[in-house]
Design a protein around this motif. Sequence first.
Motif, PDB file in Angstrom:
ATOM      1  N   GLN A  64      11.613  17.596  -8.289  1.00 16.38           N
ATOM      2  CA  GLN A  64      12.562  16.626  -8.844  1.00 16.38           C
ATOM      3  C   GLN A  64      13.606  16.143  -7.642  1.00 16.38           C
ATOM      4  OE1 GLN A  64      12.364  14.895 -11.836  1.00 16.38           O
ATOM      5  NE2 GLN A  64      13.487  13.429 -10.775  1.00 16.38           N
ATOM      6  N   PRO A  65      14.107  16.776  -6.847  1.00 13.80           N
ATOM      7  CA  PRO A  65      15.203  16.400  -5.715  1.00 13.80           C
ATOM      8  C   PRO A  65      14.367  15.587  -4.828  1.00 13.80           C
ATOM      9  CG  PRO A  65      15.403  18.747  -6.009  1.00 13.80           C
ATOM     10  CD  PRO A  65      14.356  18.381  -6.890  1.00 13.80           C
ATOM     11  N   SER A  66      12.985  15.617  -4.604  1.00  9.25           N
ATOM     12  CA  SER A  66      12.234  14.936  -3.741  1.00  9.25           C
ATOM     13  C   SER A  66      11.922  13.617  -4.406  1.00  9.25           C
ATOM     14  CB  SER A  66      11.006  15.921  -3.206  1.00  9.25           C
ATOM     15  OG  SER A  66      11.572  16.687  -2.299  1.00  9.25           O
ATOM     16  N   ALA A  67      11.586  13.876  -5.694  1.00 11.53           N
ATOM     17  CA  ALA A  67      10.935  12.734  -6.434  1.00 11.53           C
ATOM     18  C   ALA A  67      12.338  11.642  -6.545  1.00 11.53           C
ATOM     19  CB  ALA A  67      10.834  13.079  -7.896  1.00 11.53           C
ATOM     20  N   ASP A  68      13.676  12.119  -6.605  1.00 10.55           N
ATOM     21  CA  ASP A  68      14.815  11.228  -6.580  1.00 10.55           C
ATOM     22  C   ASP A  68      14.985  10.621  -5.094  1.00 10.55           C
ATOM     23  OD1 ASP A  68      15.254  12.160  -9.124  1.00 10.55           O
ATOM     24  OD2 ASP A  68      16.728  13.972  -8.605  1.00 10.55           O
ATOM     25  N   VAL A  69      14.755  11.302  -3.958  1.00 11.53           N
ATOM     26  CA  VAL A  69      15.080  10.521  -2.940  1.00 11.53           C
ATOM     27  C   VAL A  69      13.884   9.560  -2.629  1.00 11.53           C
ATOM     28  CG1 VAL A  69      14.482  10.980  -0.461  1.00 11.53           C
ATOM     29  CG2 VAL A  69      16.070  12.423  -1.765  1.00 11.53           C
ATOM     30  N   LEU A  70      12.731   9.880  -3.124  1.00  5.35           N
ATOM     31  CA  LEU A  70      11.599   8.644  -3.168  1.00  5.35           C
ATOM     32  C   LEU A  70      12.020   7.714  -3.981  1.00  5.35           C
ATOM     33  CD1 LEU A  70       8.239  11.198  -3.405  1.00  5.35           C
ATOM     34  CD2 LEU A  70       9.211   9.870  -1.346  1.00  5.35           C
ATOM     35  N   GLY A  71      12.537   7.908  -5.196  1.00  8.79           N
ATOM     36  CA  GLY A  71      12.807   6.803  -6.243  1.00  8.79           C
ATOM     37  C   GLY A  71      14.121   6.098  -5.580  1.00  8.79           C
ATOM     38  N   GLU A 111       0.984  -1.296   0.066  1.00  4.02           N
ATOM     39  CA  GLU A 111      -0.074   0.038   0.031  1.00  4.02           C
ATOM     40  C   GLU A 111       0.717   1.341  -0.141  1.00  4.02           C
ATOM     41  OE1 GLU A 111      -2.683  -0.270   3.354  1.00  4.02           O
ATOM     42  OE2 GLU A 111      -3.343  -2.222   2.635  1.00  4.02           O
ATOM     43  N   LEU A 112       1.796   1.049   0.745  1.00  2.96           N
ATOM     44  CA  LEU A 112       2.874   2.336   0.815  1.00  2.96           C
ATOM     45  C   LEU A 112       3.485   2.662  -0.426  1.00  2.96           C
ATOM     46  CD1 LEU A 112       4.258   4.769   2.347  1.00  2.96           C
ATOM     47  CD2 LEU A 112       5.864   2.942   3.244  1.00  2.96           C
ATOM     48  N   LEU A 113       3.891   1.602  -1.093  1.00  5.56           N
ATOM     49  CA  LEU A 113       4.563   1.754  -2.235  1.00  5.56           C
ATOM     50  C   LEU A 113       3.768   2.307  -3.406  1.00  5.56           C
ATOM     51  CD1 LEU A 113       7.461   0.614  -3.513  1.00  5.56           C
ATOM     52  CD2 LEU A 113       6.282  -1.307  -4.394  1.00  5.56           C
ATOM     53  N   PHE A 114       2.596   1.775  -3.304  1.00  3.78           N
ATOM     54  CA  PHE A 114       1.704   2.507  -4.431  1.00  3.78           C
ATOM     55  C   PHE A 114       1.447   3.910  -4.045  1.00  3.78           C
ATOM     56  CE2 PHE A 114      -2.676   4.045  -5.241  1.00  3.78           C
ATOM     57  CZ  PHE A 114      -2.782   3.708  -6.562  1.00  3.78           C
ATOM     58  N   LEU A 115       1.220   4.406  -2.752  1.00  5.20           N
ATOM     59  CA  LEU A 115       1.186   5.730  -2.331  1.00  5.20           C
ATOM     60  C   LEU A 115       2.678   6.691  -2.953  1.00  5.20           C
ATOM     61  CD1 LEU A 115      -0.591   5.404   0.970  1.00  5.20           C
ATOM     62  CD2 LEU A 115      -1.571   6.348  -1.270  1.00  5.20           C
ATOM     63  N   VAL A 116       3.769   6.224  -2.563  1.00  6.06           N
ATOM     64  CA  VAL A 116       4.849   6.746  -2.689  1.00  6.06           C
ATOM     65  C   VAL A 116       5.001   6.892  -4.516  1.00  6.06           C
ATOM     66  CG1 VAL A 116       7.411   6.501  -2.762  1.00  6.06           C
ATOM     67  CG2 VAL A 116       6.032   6.056  -0.645  1.00  6.06           C
ATOM     68  N   GLN A 117       4.785   5.809  -5.189  1.00  6.65           N
ATOM     69  CA  GLN A 117       4.889   6.047  -6.549  1.00  6.65           C
ATOM     70  C   GLN A 117       4.052   7.276  -6.922  1.00  6.65           C
ATOM     71  OE1 GLN A 117       4.263   1.746  -7.354  1.00  6.65           O
ATOM     72  NE2 GLN A 117       6.288   1.462  -7.837  1.00  6.65           N
ATOM     73  N   GLU A 118       2.590   7.393  -6.647  1.00  4.90           N
ATOM     74  CA  GLU A 118       1.868   8.273  -6.866  1.00  4.90           C
ATOM     75  C   GLU A 118       2.429   9.546  -6.480  1.00  4.90           C
ATOM     76  OE1 GLU A 118      -1.661   8.174  -8.185  1.00  4.90           O
ATOM     77  OE2 GLU A 118      -0.892   6.389  -8.758  1.00  4.90           O
ATOM     78  N   LEU A 119       2.860   9.881  -5.270  1.00  2.60           N
ATOM     79  CA  LEU A 119       3.659  11.004  -4.750  1.00  2.60           C
ATOM     80  C   LEU A 119       4.594  11.526  -5.613  1.00  2.60           C
ATOM     81  CD1 LEU A 119       3.395  13.417  -2.641  1.00  2.60           C
ATOM     82  CD2 LEU A 119       4.904  12.046  -1.347  1.00  2.60           C
ATOM     83  N   ARG A 120       5.644  10.431  -6.364  1.00  2.00           N
ATOM     84  CA  ARG A 120       6.703  10.988  -7.075  1.00  2.00           C
ATOM     85  C   ARG A 120       6.647  11.984  -8.228  1.00  2.00           C
ATOM     86  NH1 ARG A 120      10.074   6.243  -9.180  1.00  2.00           N
ATOM     87  NH2 ARG A 120      11.585   7.864  -9.752  1.00  2.00           N
ATOM     88  N   GLY A 121       5.295  11.937  -8.800  1.00  4.29           N
ATOM     89  CA  GLY A 121       5.081  12.850  -9.864  1.00  4.29           C
ATOM     90  C   GLY A 121       4.530  14.024  -9.573  1.00  4.29           C
ATOM     91  N   GLN A 122       4.266  14.296  -8.219  1.00  4.16           N
ATOM     92  CA  GLN A 122       3.668  15.416  -7.717  1.00  4.16           C
ATOM     93  C   GLN A 122       4.693  16.106  -6.748  1.00  4.16           C
ATOM     94  OE1 GLN A 122      -0.109  14.760  -6.213  1.00  4.16           O
ATOM     95  NE2 GLN A 122      -0.127  12.781  -7.144  1.00  4.16           N
ATOM     96  N   VAL A 123       5.982  15.862  -6.733  1.00  5.40           N
ATOM     97  CA  VAL A 123       6.803  16.629  -5.945  1.00  5.40           C
ATOM     98  C   VAL A 123       7.942  17.285  -6.793  1.00  5.40           C
ATOM     99  CG1 VAL A 123       6.323  15.493  -4.003  1.00  5.40           C
ATOM    100  CG2 VAL A 123       8.223  14.501  -5.300  1.00  5.40           C
TER     101      VAL A 123
END
Length: 120
Positions: free
Chosen positions: A61-68, A47-59
């Motif tokens: 780039q530096p934050s998206a990189d950390v999430l990735g 469930e968390l993985l799904f939410l994190v993947q959704e959030l990556r496109g909405q933050v």
Amino acid sequence: MNGGDQHYYFGSGDHVTMHGGSGNVGIDKRVTPAQELTPAVQEALCELLFLVQELRGQVPQPSADVLGDSLPALRAEADVPQQERHRALYAVAGIAATVGSLGVPIVEAVNKVLGLLGAQ
């Protein structure tokens, strides 16, 4: 420590203290094995993985990189040490906390996983 001790720091993050003079032949790199995850933890991670993947496109780039960078340790099937998984969970929670209401479900999901892992 006595006067004969020598300290070495390596780029890998290792800190080695050499006691005595000679006969030191290596570094003990024992790693705590990854813990077996219960079905409840596996589900919560999915469930968390799904939410994190959704959030990556909405933050940004530096934050998206950390999430990735955190994603591999959040996969239920990942064979990672507990410390690495916790590090990823805290990184994700930190970013989620900065994006207001968008991040609330992620912070809650991280807290759920941590609770199930016994880390809270």
